[in-house]
Design a protein around this motif. Structure first.
Motif, PDB file in Angstrom:
ATOM      1  N   ALA A   1      37.816  33.711  44.220  1.00  0.00           N
ATOM      2  CA  ALA A   1      38.124  35.106  43.920  1.00  0.00           C
ATOM      3  C   ALA A   1      39.580  35.172  43.488  1.00  0.00           C
ATOM      4  O   ALA A   1      40.413  34.402  43.964  1.00  0.00           O
ATOM      5  CB  ALA A   1      37.878  35.995  45.137  1.00  0.00           C
TER       6      ALA A   1
ATOM      7  N   ASP B   1      41.407  38.349  43.032  1.00  0.00           N
ATOM      8  CA  ASP B   1      42.140  39.532  43.470  1.00  0.00           C
ATOM      9  C   ASP B   1      41.578  39.993  44.811  1.00  0.00           C
ATOM     10  O   ASP B   1      40.534  39.506  45.267  1.00  0.00           O
ATOM     11  CB  ASP B   1      42.088  40.667  42.424  1.00  0.00           C
ATOM     12  CG  ASP B   1      40.678  41.190  42.169  1.00  0.00           C
ATOM     13  OD1 ASP B   1      40.027  41.676  43.120  1.00  0.00           O
ATOM     14  OD2 ASP B   1      40.218  41.147  41.007  1.00  0.00           O
TER      15      ASP B   1
ATOM     16  N   GLU C   1      40.238  42.883  45.925  1.00  0.00           N
ATOM     17  CA  GLU C   1      38.955  43.581  45.970  1.00  0.00           C
ATOM     18  C   GLU C   1      37.786  42.598  45.832  1.00  0.00           C
ATOM     19  O   GLU C   1      36.774  42.707  46.528  1.00  0.00           O
ATOM     20  CB  GLU C   1      38.899  44.631  44.865  1.00  0.00           C
ATOM     21  CG  GLU C   1      39.811  45.822  45.087  1.00  0.00           C
ATOM     22  CD  GLU C   1      39.690  46.854  43.992  1.00  0.00           C
ATOM     23  OE1 GLU C   1      38.837  46.678  43.084  1.00  0.00           O
ATOM     24  OE2 GLU C   1      40.441  47.847  44.029  1.00  0.00           O
ATOM     25  N   GLU C   2      37.938  41.643  44.920  1.00  0.00           N
ATOM     26  CA  GLU C   2      36.890  40.642  44.733  1.00  0.00           C
ATOM     27  C   GLU C   2      36.715  39.809  45.997  1.00  0.00           C
ATOM     28  O   GLU C   2      35.587  39.472  46.385  1.00  0.00           O
ATOM     29  CB  GLU C   2      37.250  39.749  43.543  1.00  0.00           C
ATOM     30  CG  GLU C   2      36.158  38.754  43.159  1.00  0.00           C
ATOM     31  CD  GLU C   2      36.552  37.865  41.996  1.00  0.00           C
ATOM     32  OE1 GLU C   2      35.672  37.109  41.521  1.00  0.00           O
ATOM     33  OE2 GLU C   2      37.727  37.912  41.556  1.00  0.00           O
TER      34      GLU C   2
ATOM     35  N   ASN D   1      34.725  41.810  48.608  1.00  0.00           N
ATOM     36  CA  ASN D   1      33.310  41.878  48.232  1.00  0.00           C
ATOM     37  C   ASN D   1      32.609  40.548  48.484  1.00  0.00           C
ATOM     38  O   ASN D   1      31.473  40.520  48.982  1.00  0.00           O
ATOM     39  CB  ASN D   1      33.179  42.276  46.760  1.00  0.00           C
ATOM     40  CG  ASN D   1      33.566  43.723  46.509  1.00  0.00           C
ATOM     41  OD1 ASN D   1      33.470  44.551  47.411  1.00  0.00           O
ATOM     42  ND2 ASN D   1      34.008  44.026  45.303  1.00  0.00           N
ATOM     43  N   CYS D   2      33.272  39.443  48.154  1.00  0.00           N
ATOM     44  CA  CYS D   2      32.672  38.115  48.412  1.00  0.00           C
ATOM     45  C   CYS D   2      32.430  37.910  49.901  1.00  0.00           C
ATOM     46  O   CYS D   2      31.380  37.395  50.314  1.00  0.00           O
ATOM     47  CB  CYS D   2      33.589  37.018  47.878  1.00  0.00           C
ATOM     48  SG  CYS D   2      33.614  36.850  46.079  1.00  0.00           S
TER      49      CYS D   2
ATOM     50  N   LYS E   1      45.487  44.214  43.185  1.00  0.00           N
ATOM     51  CA  LYS E   1      44.494  45.196  43.671  1.00  0.00           C
ATOM     52  C   LYS E   1      44.570  45.416  45.182  1.00  0.00           C
ATOM     53  O   LYS E   1      44.539  46.553  45.640  1.00  0.00           O
ATOM     54  CB  LYS E   1      43.084  44.820  43.249  1.00  0.00           C
ATOM     55  CG  LYS E   1      42.900  44.815  41.734  1.00  0.00           C
ATOM     56  CD  LYS E   1      41.441  44.655  41.350  1.00  0.00           C
ATOM     57  CE  LYS E   1      41.290  44.681  39.839  1.00  0.00           C
ATOM     58  NZ  LYS E   1      39.897  44.515  39.401  1.00  0.00           N
TER      59      LYS E   1
END
Length: 233
Positions: free
Chosen positions: A31, A33, A35-36, A39-40, A57
């Motif tokens: 990932a 950033d 946010e990513e 989510n992961c 982010k």
């Protein structure tokens, strides 16, 4: 096969770490950033996360704190700074270890393997039975009977007040954001107004169980973060 999430906005660093870990038979997701990364972590089960502090982010400290609201996955912070405060904050926000850039990939792999070994040993230990009655100082919480006592006096709590106290008391010294509490206790996705519900319930709960609500013994505020239950009343 260990599954690792590597989070860094410098793609060359991610590529190098990924290649080296895959050479050791690990499965690696990446990932770039904050946010990513969150989510992961929500969508996958990882054995360990390598998390850079400086991210777009959402910075690494925020990501670490957010992940700790729903997962106990081991986290190693990567920091380019020689600033001790980054290391201290990372550990306070729930990181298990930290490595300062520039780092030797052999050190990174050694740290990962040490944490994985430790967790493997812990997972083989017999689990202690879950406590059904929690007693801290004068406070006693009967989870099966859904009853709360302060000293010999039974305290009448609403269903949500009990749920809130039970969650905090079962996870002593763990700080929950208002958004996290809203999700766990009310099942809501937080919006700008909903988090006030948590504040109101905490205030009412303190009025019922605390000898002095303005100087609480049990349910404490971590300013700017959220609420926690202190293990020693």
């Amino acid at each position: 096969m260990a599954k690792v999430l590597v989070v860094d906005d410098e793609k060359l660093i991610v590529k190098g770490i990924r290649f080296s870990l895959e050479q050791d038979g690990m499965k690696v997701d990446c990932a770039y950033d904050g946010e990513e990364a969150i989510n992961c972590a929500k969508e996958n089960e990882y054995d360990i996360i390598l998390l850079d502090v400086m991210l777009p982010k959402a910075d690494g400290l925020t990501v670490c704190q957010t992940i700790r609201e729903f997962s106990e996955v081991p986290i190693i912070m990567l920091t380019a700074k020689g600033d001790d405060m980054d290391k201290i904050l990372g550990l306070e926000y729930g990181a298990d270890d930290y490595i300062t850039k520039p780092f030797n990939i052999l050190e990174v792999k050694a740290r990962i393997k040490a944490i994985l070994r430790r967790n493997s040993k812990q997972s083989k230990k017999p689990q202690e039975p879950e406590k059904r009655v929690i007693t801290v100082g004068s406070l006693r919480l009967d989870r099966d009977g859904r009853r709360v006592f302060v000293g010999t006096k039974e305290i009448n709590l609403t269903a949500k007040e009990f749920d809130l106290l039970e969650l905090l008391a079962c996870n002593p010294n763990k700080v929950y954001s208002r958004e996290a509490l809203l999700g766990y206790v009310w099942g809501n996705k937080a919006d700008s107004g909903d988090v006030r519900t948590v504040d109101v319930h905490v205030r009412r709960l303190r009025e019922k169980i605390e000898p002095s609500p303005s100087a609480p013994q049990f349910v404490h505020t971590k300013w700017g973060v959220g609420y926690y239950f202190r293990a020693q009343g």
